[in-house]
Design an enzyme around this catalytic site. Structure first.
Site, PDB file in Angstrom:
ATOM      1  CD  GLU A 107       0.662  -3.427   1.614  1.00 48.05           C
ATOM      2  OE1 GLU A 107      -0.303  -4.113   0.981  1.00 48.05           O
ATOM      3  OE2 GLU A 107       1.410  -3.552   2.142  1.00 48.05           O
ATOM      4  CD  GLU A 113       1.244  -4.825   6.381  1.00 42.70           C
ATOM      5  OE1 GLU A 113       1.595  -5.407   6.069  1.00 42.70           O
ATOM      6  OE2 GLU A 113      -0.288  -4.589   6.776  1.00 42.70           O
TER       7      GLU A 113
HETATM    8  O1  AHR Z   1       0.722  -8.885   6.298  1.00 43.71           O
HETATM    9  C1  AHR Z   1      -0.471  -9.530   4.934  1.00 43.71           C
HETATM   10  C2  AHR Z   1      -0.759  -8.236   4.606  1.00 43.71           C
HETATM   11  O2  AHR Z   1       0.374  -7.979   3.413  1.00 43.71           O
HETATM   12  C3  AHR Z   1      -1.502  -7.095   4.905  1.00 43.71           C
HETATM   13  O3  AHR Z   1      -2.821  -7.390   4.783  1.00 43.71           O
HETATM   14  C4  AHR Z   1      -1.261  -6.286   3.798  1.00 43.71           C
HETATM   15  O4  AHR Z   1      -0.726  -4.675   4.823  1.00 43.71           O
HETATM   16  C5  AHR Z   1      -0.013  -6.281   3.396  1.00 43.71           C
HETATM   17  O5  AHR Z   1      -0.202  -6.788   1.548  1.00 43.71           O
END
Ligand code: AHR
Length: 521
Positions: free
Chosen positions: A198, A322
Protein backbone atom coordinates in the site's frame (compact mmCIF):
# COMPACT_ATOMS: atom_id res chain seq x y z
CA UNK A 1 -47.52 -23.85 7.62
CA UNK A 2 -44.96 -21.57 6.04
CA UNK A 3 -42.63 -22.22 8.92
CA UNK A 4 -43.08 -25.99 8.63
CA UNK A 5 -42.33 -25.84 4.89
CA UNK A 6 -39.26 -23.75 5.54
CA UNK A 7 -38.06 -26.17 8.19
CA UNK A 8 -38.56 -29.09 5.81
CA UNK A 9 -36.49 -27.38 3.19
CA UNK A 10 -33.79 -26.39 5.64
CA UNK A 11 -33.59 -30.00 6.71
CA UNK A 12 -33.48 -31.18 3.12
CA UNK A 13 -36.69 -33.15 3.62
CA UNK A 14 -38.50 -31.51 0.79
CA UNK A 15 -36.34 -33.02 -1.96
CA UNK A 16 -38.31 -35.26 -4.28
CA UNK A 17 -41.71 -33.78 -3.39
CA UNK A 18 -42.49 -32.87 -6.99
CA UNK A 19 -40.82 -30.60 -9.48
CA UNK A 20 -39.39 -28.26 -6.83
CA UNK A 21 -38.71 -28.37 -3.14
CA UNK A 22 -41.67 -26.98 -1.22
CA UNK A 23 -41.61 -23.18 -1.33
CA UNK A 24 -38.35 -23.12 -3.25
CA UNK A 25 -37.60 -20.67 -6.02
CA UNK A 26 -36.57 -22.60 -9.13
CA UNK A 27 -33.31 -21.30 -10.58
CA UNK A 28 -31.90 -22.62 -13.86
CA UNK A 29 -28.19 -22.76 -14.56
CA UNK A 30 -26.72 -23.83 -17.88
CA UNK A 31 -23.09 -24.91 -17.71
CA UNK A 32 -21.27 -24.50 -21.01
CA UNK A 33 -18.93 -27.47 -20.98
CA UNK A 34 -17.64 -26.62 -24.46
CA UNK A 35 -16.09 -23.25 -23.51
CA UNK A 36 -13.35 -23.85 -20.95
CA UNK A 37 -11.58 -20.81 -19.52
CA UNK A 38 -8.08 -20.32 -18.12
CA UNK A 39 -7.21 -22.75 -15.31
CA UNK A 40 -8.01 -21.65 -11.74
CA UNK A 41 -4.65 -20.99 -10.10
CA UNK A 42 -4.52 -22.73 -6.73
CA UNK A 43 -2.90 -19.58 -5.33
CA UNK A 44 -6.25 -17.77 -5.32
CA UNK A 45 -6.93 -19.73 -2.14
CA UNK A 46 -3.89 -18.14 -0.48
CA UNK A 47 -3.78 -16.48 2.92
CA UNK A 48 -2.23 -13.49 4.64
CA UNK A 49 -0.63 -13.54 8.12
CA UNK A 50 0.44 -10.19 9.57
CA UNK A 51 1.98 -9.18 12.87
CA UNK A 52 -1.29 -7.69 14.02
CA UNK A 53 -3.42 -8.43 17.07
CA UNK A 54 -3.12 -12.12 17.94
CA UNK A 55 -2.57 -13.14 14.33
CA UNK A 56 0.96 -14.46 14.76
CA UNK A 57 1.50 -14.68 18.52
CA UNK A 58 -1.01 -17.11 20.02
CA UNK A 59 -2.64 -17.60 16.59
CA UNK A 60 0.30 -19.44 15.04
CA UNK A 61 3.26 -19.16 17.38
CA UNK A 62 3.14 -20.05 21.07
CA UNK A 63 6.82 -20.95 21.44
CA UNK A 64 8.34 -24.36 22.15
CA UNK A 65 7.90 -24.01 25.94
CA UNK A 66 4.17 -23.26 25.82
CA UNK A 67 1.71 -25.57 27.62
CA UNK A 68 -0.38 -25.30 24.43
CA UNK A 69 0.54 -28.36 22.32
CA UNK A 70 2.96 -27.26 19.64
CA UNK A 71 5.39 -28.40 16.97
CA UNK A 72 8.67 -26.54 17.56
CA UNK A 73 6.64 -23.53 18.76
CA UNK A 74 3.80 -23.62 16.19
CA UNK A 75 0.49 -24.57 17.73
CA UNK A 76 -0.39 -28.10 16.67
CA UNK A 77 -4.15 -27.55 16.27
CA UNK A 78 -3.70 -24.59 13.91
CA UNK A 79 -0.97 -26.31 11.89
CA UNK A 80 -3.14 -29.40 11.43
CA UNK A 81 -6.18 -27.34 10.44
CA UNK A 82 -4.12 -25.44 7.86
CA UNK A 83 -2.59 -28.64 6.51
CA UNK A 84 -6.10 -29.98 5.88
CA UNK A 85 -6.76 -26.91 3.72
CA UNK A 86 -3.58 -27.38 1.65
CA UNK A 87 -2.88 -23.63 1.88
CA UNK A 88 -0.98 -22.83 -1.33
CA UNK A 89 0.74 -19.60 -0.33
CA UNK A 90 1.11 -17.35 2.74
CA UNK A 91 1.93 -13.64 2.64
CA UNK A 92 3.97 -12.25 5.57
CA UNK A 93 4.88 -10.10 7.61
CA UNK A 94 2.41 -7.42 6.45
CA UNK A 95 0.46 -5.38 5.49
CA UNK A 96 1.40 -2.12 7.01
CA UNK A 97 3.57 -3.98 9.51
CA UNK A 98 5.98 -4.89 6.72
CA UNK A 99 6.65 -1.19 6.18
CA UNK A 100 8.09 -0.77 9.67
CA UNK A 101 9.74 -4.17 9.83
CA UNK A 102 13.48 -4.61 9.99
CA UNK A 103 14.27 -8.22 9.12
CA UNK A 104 17.41 -8.13 11.24
CA UNK A 105 15.24 -7.87 14.37
CA UNK A 106 13.86 -11.34 13.71
CA UNK A 107 16.98 -13.48 13.22
CA UNK A 108 19.47 -15.02 15.62
CA UNK A 109 18.94 -16.39 19.14
CA UNK A 110 15.42 -15.56 20.25
CA UNK A 111 16.45 -14.38 23.67
CA UNK A 112 18.66 -11.74 22.08
CA UNK A 113 16.09 -10.28 19.70
CA UNK A 114 14.92 -6.69 20.27
CA UNK A 115 11.40 -5.83 21.34
CA UNK A 116 9.88 -3.21 19.04
CA UNK A 117 6.73 -1.13 19.02
CA UNK A 118 4.31 -1.98 16.22
CA UNK A 119 4.22 1.50 14.81
CA UNK A 120 1.39 1.24 12.34
CA UNK A 121 -1.58 -0.23 14.09
CA UNK A 122 -1.26 0.04 17.81
CA UNK A 123 1.47 0.68 20.30
CA UNK A 124 1.74 -2.87 21.57
CA UNK A 125 5.17 -4.37 21.33
CA UNK A 126 6.41 -7.17 19.13
CA UNK A 127 8.90 -9.58 20.68
CA UNK A 128 10.32 -10.65 17.30
CA UNK A 129 10.19 -14.25 18.49
CA UNK A 130 8.58 -14.99 15.14
CA UNK A 131 10.98 -13.85 12.44
CA UNK A 132 12.36 -14.98 9.12
CA UNK A 133 13.29 -18.51 10.23
CA UNK A 134 10.02 -19.02 12.08
CA UNK A 135 7.92 -17.85 9.14
CA UNK A 136 9.72 -19.76 6.42
CA UNK A 137 9.84 -22.95 8.49
CA UNK A 138 6.12 -22.52 9.19
CA UNK A 139 5.37 -22.18 5.48
CA UNK A 140 7.33 -25.38 4.84
CA UNK A 141 5.56 -27.13 7.72
CA UNK A 142 2.10 -26.46 6.27
CA UNK A 143 3.31 -27.05 2.70
CA UNK A 144 2.70 -23.48 1.48
CA UNK A 145 4.81 -21.26 -0.76
CA UNK A 146 6.29 -18.19 0.90
CA UNK A 147 5.28 -14.70 -0.17
CA UNK A 148 7.50 -12.24 1.71
CA UNK A 149 6.66 -8.53 1.75
CA UNK A 150 9.60 -6.14 1.79
CA UNK A 151 9.81 -2.71 3.37
CA UNK A 152 10.08 0.17 0.90
CA UNK A 153 8.59 2.76 3.21
CA UNK A 154 11.33 2.95 5.79
CA UNK A 155 14.25 0.86 4.52
CA UNK A 156 16.58 0.96 1.54
CA UNK A 157 16.78 -1.25 -1.56
CA UNK A 158 20.05 -2.52 -0.15
CA UNK A 159 18.30 -3.72 3.05
CA UNK A 160 15.83 -5.58 0.89
CA UNK A 161 18.56 -7.16 -1.19
CA UNK A 162 20.51 -8.23 1.90
CA UNK A 163 17.39 -9.89 3.34
CA UNK A 164 16.93 -11.81 0.11
CA UNK A 165 20.57 -12.81 0.13
CA UNK A 166 20.21 -14.04 3.71
CA UNK A 167 17.21 -16.17 2.78
CA UNK A 168 18.22 -17.48 -0.62
CA UNK A 169 22.02 -17.52 -1.08
CA UNK A 170 23.60 -20.94 -1.40
CA UNK A 171 27.17 -19.70 -1.58
CA UNK A 172 29.85 -18.68 0.87
CA UNK A 173 28.56 -15.14 1.42
CA UNK A 174 28.69 -13.74 4.90
CA UNK A 175 24.88 -13.61 5.08
CA UNK A 176 24.50 -17.23 3.93
CA UNK A 177 27.00 -18.21 6.63
CA UNK A 178 25.07 -16.22 9.21
CA UNK A 179 21.86 -18.02 8.20
CA UNK A 180 23.62 -21.37 8.59
CA UNK A 181 24.87 -20.38 12.03
CA UNK A 182 21.29 -19.45 12.88
CA UNK A 183 20.17 -22.98 12.12
CA UNK A 184 19.23 -23.13 8.44
CA UNK A 185 21.74 -24.75 6.17
CA UNK A 186 19.86 -24.92 2.86
CA UNK A 187 18.50 -21.69 1.41
CA UNK A 188 14.74 -21.29 1.42
CA UNK A 189 12.81 -20.92 -1.78
CA UNK A 190 11.09 -17.55 -1.95
CA UNK A 191 8.50 -17.79 -4.70
CA UNK A 192 7.03 -14.31 -4.31
CA UNK A 193 8.50 -11.09 -2.98
CA UNK A 194 6.38 -7.97 -2.45
CA UNK A 195 7.97 -4.60 -3.12
CA UNK A 196 6.21 -2.69 -0.39
CA UNK A 197 2.61 -2.63 0.75
CA UNK A 198 0.00 0.00 0.00
CA UNK A 199 2.62 2.52 -1.07
CA UNK A 200 -0.24 5.01 -1.53
CA UNK A 201 -0.82 4.81 2.26
CA UNK A 202 0.99 3.10 5.09
CA UNK A 203 3.88 2.30 2.75
CA UNK A 204 4.73 5.97 2.45
CA UNK A 205 1.71 8.03 1.27
CA UNK A 206 3.13 8.19 -2.25
CA UNK A 207 1.55 9.72 -5.33
CA UNK A 208 1.04 7.27 -8.22
CA UNK A 209 4.00 8.34 -10.37
CA UNK A 210 6.33 8.53 -7.40
CA UNK A 211 5.18 5.09 -6.19
CA UNK A 212 5.87 3.71 -9.65
CA UNK A 213 9.37 5.22 -9.64
CA UNK A 214 10.10 3.81 -6.20
CA UNK A 215 8.84 0.38 -7.26
CA UNK A 216 10.97 0.46 -10.42
CA UNK A 217 14.02 1.47 -8.42
CA UNK A 218 13.65 -1.23 -5.76
CA UNK A 219 12.87 -3.89 -8.34
CA UNK A 220 16.30 -3.34 -9.86
CA UNK A 221 17.99 -4.44 -6.66
CA UNK A 222 15.65 -7.15 -5.44
CA UNK A 223 17.24 -10.36 -6.72
CA UNK A 224 17.23 -14.02 -5.84
CA UNK A 225 19.11 -16.83 -7.62
CA UNK A 226 17.67 -17.04 -11.14
CA UNK A 227 16.74 -20.70 -10.81
CA UNK A 228 14.30 -19.72 -8.05
CA UNK A 229 12.19 -17.78 -10.58
CA UNK A 230 11.09 -15.47 -7.81
CA UNK A 231 8.19 -13.19 -8.78
CA UNK A 232 8.60 -9.57 -7.69
CA UNK A 233 5.23 -8.04 -6.90
CA UNK A 234 4.58 -4.33 -7.33
CA UNK A 235 2.34 -2.88 -4.64
CA UNK A 236 -0.82 -1.80 -6.42
CA UNK A 237 -4.01 0.11 -5.89
CA UNK A 238 -6.99 -0.07 -3.58
CA UNK A 239 -10.29 1.76 -3.81
CA UNK A 240 -9.98 2.24 -0.09
CA UNK A 241 -6.74 4.15 -0.56
CA UNK A 242 -8.42 7.51 -0.84
CA UNK A 243 -6.92 8.32 -4.25
CA UNK A 244 -7.91 7.23 -7.73
CA UNK A 245 -7.25 3.49 -7.89
CA UNK A 246 -7.37 3.47 -11.67
CA UNK A 247 -4.79 6.25 -11.96
CA UNK A 248 -2.61 4.33 -9.53
CA UNK A 249 -2.95 1.13 -11.58
CA UNK A 250 -2.17 3.06 -14.74
CA UNK A 251 1.01 4.53 -13.25
CA UNK A 252 2.22 1.18 -11.89
CA UNK A 253 1.65 -0.56 -15.20
CA UNK A 254 3.17 2.22 -17.32
CA UNK A 255 6.43 2.20 -15.39
CA UNK A 256 6.79 -1.11 -13.60
CA UNK A 257 10.52 -1.63 -13.73
CA UNK A 258 11.44 -5.29 -13.34
CA UNK A 259 8.34 -6.33 -11.40
CA UNK A 260 6.53 -9.39 -12.64
CA UNK A 261 3.13 -9.06 -10.91
CA UNK A 262 0.86 -6.32 -9.62
CA UNK A 263 -1.21 -6.42 -6.45
CA UNK A 264 -4.66 -5.06 -5.63
CA UNK A 265 -6.45 -4.72 -2.29
CA UNK A 266 -10.16 -4.64 -1.64
CA UNK A 267 -12.10 -5.03 1.60
CA UNK A 268 -15.86 -5.54 1.82
CA UNK A 269 -16.31 -2.55 4.08
CA UNK A 270 -18.25 0.67 3.73
CA UNK A 271 -16.42 3.82 2.73
CA UNK A 272 -17.41 7.23 4.00
CA UNK A 273 -19.84 5.76 6.51
CA UNK A 274 -19.39 3.72 9.68
CA UNK A 275 -18.53 0.04 9.57
CA UNK A 276 -21.17 -2.42 10.77
CA UNK A 277 -21.17 -5.03 13.49
CA UNK A 278 -19.71 -8.49 12.99
CA UNK A 279 -22.65 -10.07 14.82
CA UNK A 280 -26.16 -8.98 15.77
CA UNK A 281 -26.73 -7.03 12.57
CA UNK A 282 -30.00 -6.31 10.77
CA UNK A 283 -30.85 -7.78 7.36
CA UNK A 284 -30.01 -4.46 5.70
CA UNK A 285 -26.40 -4.99 6.80
CA UNK A 286 -26.42 -8.55 5.53
CA UNK A 287 -27.37 -7.25 2.08
CA UNK A 288 -24.96 -4.32 2.37
CA UNK A 289 -21.90 -6.46 3.09
CA UNK A 290 -22.73 -9.02 0.40
CA UNK A 291 -23.18 -6.21 -2.09
CA UNK A 292 -19.86 -4.71 -1.00
CA UNK A 293 -18.21 -8.08 -1.62
CA UNK A 294 -19.77 -8.25 -5.09
CA UNK A 295 -18.46 -4.76 -5.84
CA UNK A 296 -14.97 -6.16 -6.30
CA UNK A 297 -15.87 -7.68 -9.68
CA UNK A 298 -16.39 -4.45 -11.67
CA UNK A 299 -13.18 -3.13 -10.10
CA UNK A 300 -11.26 -6.17 -11.30
CA UNK A 301 -12.72 -5.61 -14.77
CA UNK A 302 -11.52 -2.00 -14.79
CA UNK A 303 -8.09 -2.82 -13.37
CA UNK A 304 -7.81 -5.71 -15.83
CA UNK A 305 -8.71 -3.36 -18.69
CA UNK A 306 -5.81 -1.06 -17.82
CA UNK A 307 -3.48 -4.04 -17.49
CA UNK A 308 -4.65 -5.35 -20.88
CA UNK A 309 -3.65 -2.10 -22.54
CA UNK A 310 -0.12 -2.29 -21.14
CA UNK A 311 0.20 -6.05 -21.21
CA UNK A 312 -2.05 -7.54 -23.91
CA UNK A 313 -0.27 -10.91 -23.59
CA UNK A 314 -1.38 -11.05 -19.95
CA UNK A 315 2.10 -11.88 -18.76
CA UNK A 316 1.71 -9.75 -15.61
CA UNK A 317 -0.66 -11.46 -13.17
CA UNK A 318 -2.85 -9.58 -10.71
CA UNK A 319 -2.56 -10.68 -7.08
CA UNK A 320 -5.46 -9.64 -4.85
CA UNK A 321 -3.18 -10.04 -1.89
CA UNK A 322 -5.58 -8.57 0.68
CA UNK A 323 -9.35 -9.08 0.67
CA UNK A 324 -12.16 -9.86 3.07
CA UNK A 325 -14.79 -8.35 5.35
CA UNK A 326 -13.93 -5.61 7.83
CA UNK A 327 -16.34 -4.72 10.62
CA UNK A 328 -16.45 -2.42 13.59
CA UNK A 329 -13.65 -3.66 15.78
CA UNK A 330 -15.24 -3.80 19.18
CA UNK A 331 -12.26 -5.38 20.92
CA UNK A 332 -9.80 -2.96 19.39
CA UNK A 333 -9.21 -1.13 22.64
CA UNK A 334 -8.00 -4.27 24.37
CA UNK A 335 -4.24 -4.83 24.20
CA UNK A 336 -3.36 -7.39 21.56
CA UNK A 337 -6.94 -7.65 20.26
CA UNK A 338 -6.40 -5.31 17.36
CA UNK A 339 -8.42 -6.26 14.28
CA UNK A 340 -10.13 -9.23 15.92
CA UNK A 341 -13.65 -9.81 14.63
CA UNK A 342 -16.07 -12.73 14.86
CA UNK A 343 -16.83 -14.60 11.71
CA UNK A 344 -20.37 -15.61 10.80
CA UNK A 345 -22.40 -17.28 8.10
CA UNK A 346 -22.38 -13.88 6.34
CA UNK A 347 -18.60 -14.20 6.01
CA UNK A 348 -19.06 -17.62 4.45
CA UNK A 349 -21.21 -15.94 1.81
CA UNK A 350 -18.62 -13.17 1.31
CA UNK A 351 -16.00 -15.88 0.78
CA UNK A 352 -18.02 -17.88 -1.72
CA UNK A 353 -19.11 -14.81 -3.71
CA UNK A 354 -15.52 -13.56 -3.81
CA UNK A 355 -13.98 -16.88 -4.81
CA UNK A 356 -16.62 -17.15 -7.54
CA UNK A 357 -15.53 -13.71 -8.79
CA UNK A 358 -11.90 -14.91 -8.92
CA UNK A 359 -13.06 -18.01 -10.85
CA UNK A 360 -14.53 -15.67 -13.48
CA UNK A 361 -11.27 -13.71 -13.91
CA UNK A 362 -8.64 -16.41 -14.06
CA UNK A 363 -7.00 -14.86 -17.11
CA UNK A 364 -5.56 -12.17 -14.84
CA UNK A 365 -6.14 -13.06 -11.19
CA UNK A 366 -3.50 -15.64 -10.30
CA UNK A 367 -3.24 -15.16 -6.57
CA UNK A 368 -5.40 -13.91 -3.71
CA UNK A 369 -4.70 -13.79 0.01
CA UNK A 370 -7.57 -13.54 2.43
CA UNK A 371 -7.04 -11.11 5.30
CA UNK A 372 -6.24 -12.92 7.45
CA UNK A 373 -5.20 -16.40 8.55
CA UNK A 374 -5.83 -16.42 12.32
CA UNK A 375 -7.57 -14.02 14.76
CA UNK A 376 -7.43 -10.97 12.47
CA UNK A 377 -10.27 -9.55 10.31
CA UNK A 378 -11.99 -12.25 8.23
CA UNK A 379 -10.06 -15.04 9.88
CA UNK A 380 -9.99 -18.65 8.84
CA UNK A 381 -9.31 -19.70 12.40
CA UNK A 382 -9.93 -18.13 15.82
CA UNK A 383 -8.05 -19.07 18.95
CA UNK A 384 -8.81 -18.40 22.59
CA UNK A 385 -5.87 -19.50 24.70
CA UNK A 386 -5.57 -23.24 24.19
CA UNK A 387 -8.87 -23.47 22.26
CA UNK A 388 -9.26 -23.22 18.52
CA UNK A 389 -12.36 -22.67 16.40
CA UNK A 390 -12.72 -23.13 12.65
CA UNK A 391 -14.79 -20.30 11.20
CA UNK A 392 -17.48 -20.52 8.49
CA UNK A 393 -14.88 -18.90 6.20
CA UNK A 394 -12.54 -21.84 6.85
CA UNK A 395 -15.29 -24.26 5.84
CA UNK A 396 -15.90 -22.49 2.54
CA UNK A 397 -12.18 -22.64 1.73
CA UNK A 398 -12.32 -26.33 2.57
CA UNK A 399 -15.32 -26.92 0.30
CA UNK A 400 -13.66 -25.01 -2.54
CA UNK A 401 -10.47 -27.08 -2.51
CA UNK A 402 -11.86 -29.10 -5.39
CA UNK A 403 -11.68 -26.00 -7.64
CA UNK A 404 -7.89 -25.60 -7.33
CA UNK A 405 -6.34 -26.33 -10.73
CA UNK A 406 -9.73 -26.90 -12.36
CA UNK A 407 -10.79 -25.23 -15.60
CA UNK A 408 -13.66 -22.76 -15.20
CA UNK A 409 -16.75 -23.19 -17.35
CA UNK A 410 -19.24 -20.41 -18.07
CA UNK A 411 -22.51 -20.71 -16.13
CA UNK A 412 -25.59 -18.90 -17.46
CA UNK A 413 -27.94 -18.60 -14.53
CA UNK A 414 -31.54 -17.46 -14.64
CA UNK A 415 -32.37 -16.29 -11.16
CA UNK A 416 -34.58 -13.71 -9.51
CA UNK A 417 -32.92 -10.97 -7.54
CA UNK A 418 -32.65 -10.70 -3.80
CA UNK A 419 -33.44 -7.10 -2.83
CA UNK A 420 -33.18 -5.44 0.55
CA UNK A 421 -32.86 -1.86 1.73
CA UNK A 422 -31.85 -0.49 -1.65
CA UNK A 423 -29.46 -3.34 -2.43
CA UNK A 424 -30.25 -5.79 -5.18
CA UNK A 425 -28.28 -8.79 -6.42
CA UNK A 426 -28.88 -12.15 -8.09
CA UNK A 427 -30.39 -14.51 -5.54
CA UNK A 428 -28.19 -17.40 -6.67
CA UNK A 429 -24.59 -17.12 -7.83
CA UNK A 430 -23.03 -20.07 -9.65
CA UNK A 431 -19.46 -21.02 -10.48
CA UNK A 432 -18.56 -24.15 -12.43
CA UNK A 433 -15.28 -25.84 -13.33
CA UNK A 434 -13.93 -29.11 -14.71
CA UNK A 435 -11.30 -30.91 -12.67
CA UNK A 436 -8.32 -32.75 -14.12
CA UNK A 437 -10.19 -36.04 -13.68
CA UNK A 438 -13.07 -34.81 -15.87
CA UNK A 439 -15.54 -34.33 -13.04
CA UNK A 440 -17.45 -31.05 -12.84
CA UNK A 441 -17.57 -28.94 -9.70
CA UNK A 442 -20.33 -26.46 -9.00
CA UNK A 443 -20.39 -23.77 -6.32
CA UNK A 444 -23.90 -22.50 -5.62
CA UNK A 445 -24.57 -19.52 -3.36
CA UNK A 446 -28.08 -18.57 -2.25
CA UNK A 447 -27.79 -15.12 -0.67
CA UNK A 448 -31.50 -14.82 0.18
CA UNK A 449 -32.09 -15.15 3.92
CA UNK A 450 -35.75 -16.15 3.43
CA UNK A 451 -36.28 -18.12 0.24
CA UNK A 452 -34.91 -21.59 -0.48
CA UNK A 453 -33.80 -22.27 -4.04
CA UNK A 454 -33.86 -25.35 -6.22
CA UNK A 455 -30.99 -24.95 -8.67
CA UNK A 456 -31.66 -27.01 -11.78
CA UNK A 457 -28.65 -27.66 -13.99
CA UNK A 458 -28.35 -28.89 -17.57
CA UNK A 459 -26.21 -31.82 -16.41
CA UNK A 460 -27.09 -35.49 -16.41
CA UNK A 461 -25.15 -37.89 -14.23
CA UNK A 462 -24.35 -38.46 -10.56
CA UNK A 463 -23.68 -35.75 -8.02
CA UNK A 464 -22.75 -35.39 -4.39
CA UNK A 465 -21.77 -32.41 -2.34
CA UNK A 466 -21.70 -30.44 0.87
CA UNK A 467 -23.60 -27.46 2.12
CA UNK A 468 -22.96 -24.71 4.64
CA UNK A 469 -25.94 -22.96 6.17
CA UNK A 470 -27.53 -22.04 9.51
CA UNK A 471 -30.77 -20.73 10.89
CA UNK A 472 -29.61 -17.17 11.52
CA UNK A 473 -27.63 -14.66 9.49
CA UNK A 474 -24.98 -14.20 12.15
CA UNK A 475 -24.63 -17.86 13.13
CA UNK A 476 -21.01 -18.47 14.07
CA UNK A 477 -18.71 -20.94 15.71
CA UNK A 478 -17.31 -20.45 19.18
CA UNK A 479 -15.47 -22.49 21.77
CA UNK A 480 -18.85 -23.28 23.35
CA UNK A 481 -20.43 -24.24 20.00
CA UNK A 482 -17.61 -25.04 17.57
CA UNK A 483 -19.81 -26.69 14.93
CA UNK A 484 -22.79 -24.32 14.86
CA UNK A 485 -21.87 -23.68 11.22
CA UNK A 486 -20.37 -26.80 9.68
CA UNK A 487 -20.72 -28.61 6.35
CA UNK A 488 -23.32 -31.30 5.84
CA UNK A 489 -24.50 -33.19 2.77
CA UNK A 490 -26.47 -31.23 0.21
CA UNK A 491 -29.79 -32.56 -1.01
CA UNK A 492 -29.45 -33.53 -4.69
CA UNK A 493 -32.45 -34.41 -6.81
CA UNK A 494 -33.45 -34.71 -10.50
CA UNK A 495 -35.70 -32.46 -12.55
CA UNK A 496 -36.48 -33.91 -15.98
CA UNK A 497 -33.48 -36.18 -15.52
CA UNK A 498 -31.15 -33.25 -14.85
CA UNK A 499 -29.24 -32.73 -11.66
CA UNK A 500 -30.74 -30.22 -9.26
CA UNK A 501 -29.65 -29.11 -5.81
CA UNK A 502 -31.87 -27.84 -3.03
CA UNK A 503 -30.42 -24.87 -1.23
CA UNK A 504 -31.95 -23.57 1.98
CA UNK A 505 -31.98 -19.80 2.43
CA UNK A 506 -28.49 -18.31 2.99
CA UNK A 507 -26.46 -21.31 1.91
CA UNK A 508 -23.26 -22.19 0.09
CA UNK A 509 -23.19 -25.58 -1.61
CA UNK A 510 -20.44 -27.29 -3.54
CA UNK A 511 -21.35 -30.22 -5.80
CA UNK A 512 -19.18 -32.64 -7.69
CA UNK A 513 -20.82 -34.12 -10.77
CA UNK A 514 -19.83 -37.16 -12.77
CA UNK A 515 -21.39 -36.56 -16.13
CA UNK A 516 -22.68 -39.32 -18.29
CA UNK A 517 -21.00 -37.82 -21.33
CA UNK A 518 -23.46 -39.29 -23.82
CA UNK A 519 -26.35 -37.58 -22.09
CA UNK A 520 -24.66 -34.27 -21.43
CA UNK A 521 -26.86 -31.43 -22.65
O1 AHR B 1 -5.06 -6.33 6.82
C1 AHR B 1 -4.99 -5.22 7.65
C2 AHR B 1 -4.36 -4.01 6.97
O2 AHR B 1 -5.18 -3.57 5.93
C3 AHR B 1 -3.01 -4.22 6.35
O3 AHR B 1 -1.97 -4.08 7.24
C4 AHR B 1 -2.97 -3.14 5.32
O4 AHR B 1 -2.19 -3.49 4.21
C5 AHR B 1 -4.41 -2.91 4.95
O5 AHR B 1 -4.74 -1.58 4.92
Amino acid sequence: MLQIRRLMTVLGLAAGLGSAAVGAVEVATVIDTASPGVVIDRNIYGQFAEHLGRGIYEGIWVGPDSPIPNIRGYRTDVVNALKRLHVPVVRWPGGCFSEVYDWRDGIGPRDKRPVRTRMNWDDVTDSNQFGTHEFLDFAELIGADAYVSGNVGSMTPRDMQLWLEYMTADNGSTLAQERRRNGRDRPWTIRYFGIGNETWGCGGNMRPDYAADVNARYSAFVKAPKAMKMVRVASGASVQGGGDYLAFTEAMMAHRGETEALSFHYYAMPMGRPKGEALGFAEAEWADVLDLARAMEPMLVKVGGIMDRHDPQKSIPLFVDEWGSWYKLDRQALPGEHHFQQNSLRDAMVTALTLNIFHRHTDRVKMANIAQMVNVLQAMILTDGADMVLTPTYHVFDLYQRFAGAVPLPARTTTPDYAMAGRSMPMVDVSAARGADGRLHLALVNVDPHRPARVVTNLVGRAEGLLLTAATMDAHNSVAAPTAVAPRPVSVTRVGGRIAADLPPMAVAVLTVEIDRKDEK
